[in-house]
Structures are given as structure tokens and as C-alpha cells.
Design a protein around this motif. Structure first.
Motif, mmCIF file in Angstrom:
data_model
loop_
_atom_site.group_PDB
_atom_site.id
_atom_site.type_symbol
_atom_site.label_atom_id
_atom_site.label_comp_id
_atom_site.label_asym_id
_atom_site.label_seq_id
_atom_site.Cartn_x
_atom_site.Cartn_y
_atom_site.Cartn_z
ATOM 1 N N HIS A 119 7.325 -11.442 -10.767
ATOM 2 C CA HIS A 119 7.091 -10.199 -11.499
ATOM 3 C C HIS A 119 8.228 -9.994 -12.489
ATOM 4 C CE1 HIS A 119 6.543 -5.946 -12.342
ATOM 5 N NE2 HIS A 119 5.310 -6.078 -11.854
ATOM 6 N N GLU A 140 3.760 -7.219 -2.672
ATOM 7 C CA GLU A 140 2.293 -7.252 -2.610
ATOM 8 C C GLU A 140 1.860 -7.437 -1.156
ATOM 9 O OE1 GLU A 140 -1.417 -6.977 -2.955
ATOM 10 O OE2 GLU A 140 -0.466 -7.016 -4.934
ATOM 11 N N SER A 160 -4.596 -7.923 -10.257
ATOM 12 C CA SER A 160 -3.409 -7.667 -9.436
ATOM 13 C C SER A 160 -2.117 -8.033 -10.165
ATOM 14 C CB SER A 160 -3.492 -8.436 -8.110
ATOM 15 O OG SER A 160 -3.170 -9.806 -8.279
ATOM 16 N N LEU A 210 -1.362 -12.965 -3.454
ATOM 17 C CA LEU A 210 0.037 -13.350 -3.652
ATOM 18 C C LEU A 210 0.218 -14.583 -4.515
ATOM 19 C CD1 LEU A 210 1.703 -12.837 -0.159
ATOM 20 C CD2 LEU A 210 2.221 -11.649 -2.286
ATOM 21 N N THR A 227 3.389 -11.038 -9.979
ATOM 22 C CA THR A 227 3.106 -10.547 -8.632
ATOM 23 C C THR A 227 4.374 -9.981 -8.019
ATOM 24 O OG1 THR A 227 1.385 -12.213 -8.342
ATOM 25 C CG2 THR A 227 2.247 -11.167 -6.339
ATOM 26 N N ASP A 228 4.309 -8.715 -7.667
ATOM 27 C CA ASP A 228 5.431 -8.046 -7.027
ATOM 28 C C ASP A 228 5.652 -8.664 -5.648
ATOM 29 O OD1 ASP A 228 6.867 -5.975 -5.442
ATOM 30 O OD2 ASP A 228 6.640 -4.815 -7.297
#
Length: 190
Positions: free
Chosen positions: A76, A60, A23, A66, A56-57
Motif C-alpha cells: 500500500h 486487510e 480492494s 490479500l 493492499t493495506d
């Protein structure tokens, strides 16, 4: 050395959360170069992270993916500028401008940060900065100790999945392990 320790962290994390590492996305070579807009020399810790993964965007949607550590996501690289601006505002508000280099690494939705910090004397640390309450507090004695401690949290099962499959931790053991590996860090003794 930092890249190897970061890889170990990812492997240990993947053992507990198989989809987490994927991810984070795979970085392109030299992905950390984006950070050079904020500091003339990109720290080795940020190179190890952002030359490996994207982060991590903030959008998400799977809550089990997360958190890099309980309560915090890995910023991110595409959101780094925005988070740097927020952190800079907080640092300015707290009077930390001109006291070394402070760069964000992890954040939560309350604009709290875990940051890379290099003093004017060149000493590197990883610090906690709570937006509403606190000061910049040393958590990890060095970037190496940061990654070593996180790996140790997995080894000693400080980190675990709760009933809903979310990353959680044993706060008492976390404090004991954190203090043992980072004896000079004020954070663990508070």
C-alpha cells in the motif's frame, strides 16, 4: 504501455476474484509521487501501479483479497516508507548498497520482496529477494515482461482459486511460462 498492461492484469485478476481490484483502492492522480522521496526518478512501473491503485493495506482482513500474486501483496502506498526502510536494512545487511536502485513492490509477512531494480547501467529488472535465504535474483527480464508474464499466468490458468477461494498457482506451469517469457532470468532456471 506499462499502464495498459497493468490494467490488463487488473482485469484478468477481477475475472478470477471479482472484489480484488476494488480492494486495491483508486489512486489519486500522481499517487506515485510519494515514491520520489526514495529515488529522484520514479520508475514507469511504479507510476503505472501507484497512479492507478493504492495497494493492499497490511491490515486487510479478508484473506482472499490479500495477494497480488500467490504469496505476495501489493504494498500500500501509505506503507511504502515503512517497507522501504525494512528493504533498505535487508539490502545493507546483504551488501547491496550502492549497486543501483532497488525499490519494493510486493511483499509478504516474512519480509521477502519482489522489487523493481535498475542497475547502475540503467538496465531495469524485477527481482526476488528472500530475507533469510537468498540474494537479489532476477525474476523478470524487464518491467514489461513482469506484467506480460503475470497476464500470461492468468491466460494459461497458472493462477487459480483453491478450495477456500484463495489465489494459488500451478508451480510447474508457472516455472515453464516464466522461463519461456524471461529466458535471461536466473530465477526460473533454479
Amino acid at each position: 504501455m506499462l499502464t495498459g498492461k497493468f490494467q490488463e492484469f487488473l482485469e484478468r485478476s477481477a475475472q478470477l476474484r471479482p472484489g480484488y481490484t476494488a480492494s486495491l483502492g483508486k489512486a489519486t492522480a500522481g499517487g506515485s509521487a510519494a515514491i520520489s522521496a526514495y529515488t529522484p526518478e520514479v520508475p514507469a512501473l511504479l507510476q503505472a501501479v501507484y497512479d492507478t491503485v493504492l495497494g493492499t493495506d497490511s491490515t486487510e482482513e479478508d484473506p482472499s483479497l490479500l495477494e497480488f500474486i500467490p504469496g505476495y501483496r501489493l504494498i500500500h502506498i501509505g506503507e511504502y516508507g515503512r517497507e522501504m526502510n525494512v528493504l533498505s536494512g535487508i539490502l545493507q545487511e546483504k551488501g547491496y548498497t550502492g549497486h543501483g536502485v532497488v525499490l519494493p513492490l510486493l511483499t509478504n509477512y516474512g519480509s521477502d520482496y519482489i522489487c523493481y531494480y535498475r542497475s547502475e547501467e540503467g538496465v531495469e529488472r524485477v527481482c526476488d529477494l528472500l530475507h533469510d535465504y537468498g540474494d537479489l535474483v532476477v525474476m523478470y527480464d524487464s518491467p514489461e515482461k513482469f506484467l506480460e508474464t503475470l497476464c500470461e499466468f492468468y491466460k494459461q490458468e497458472v493462477y487459480f482459486l483453491d478450495e477456500e477461494g484463495y489465489l494459488d498457482c500451478d508451480l510447474v506451469t508457472e516455472g515453464e511460462v516464466g522461463a519461456a517469457l524471461n529466458p535471461d532470468a536466473k530465477y526460473w532456471s533454479e
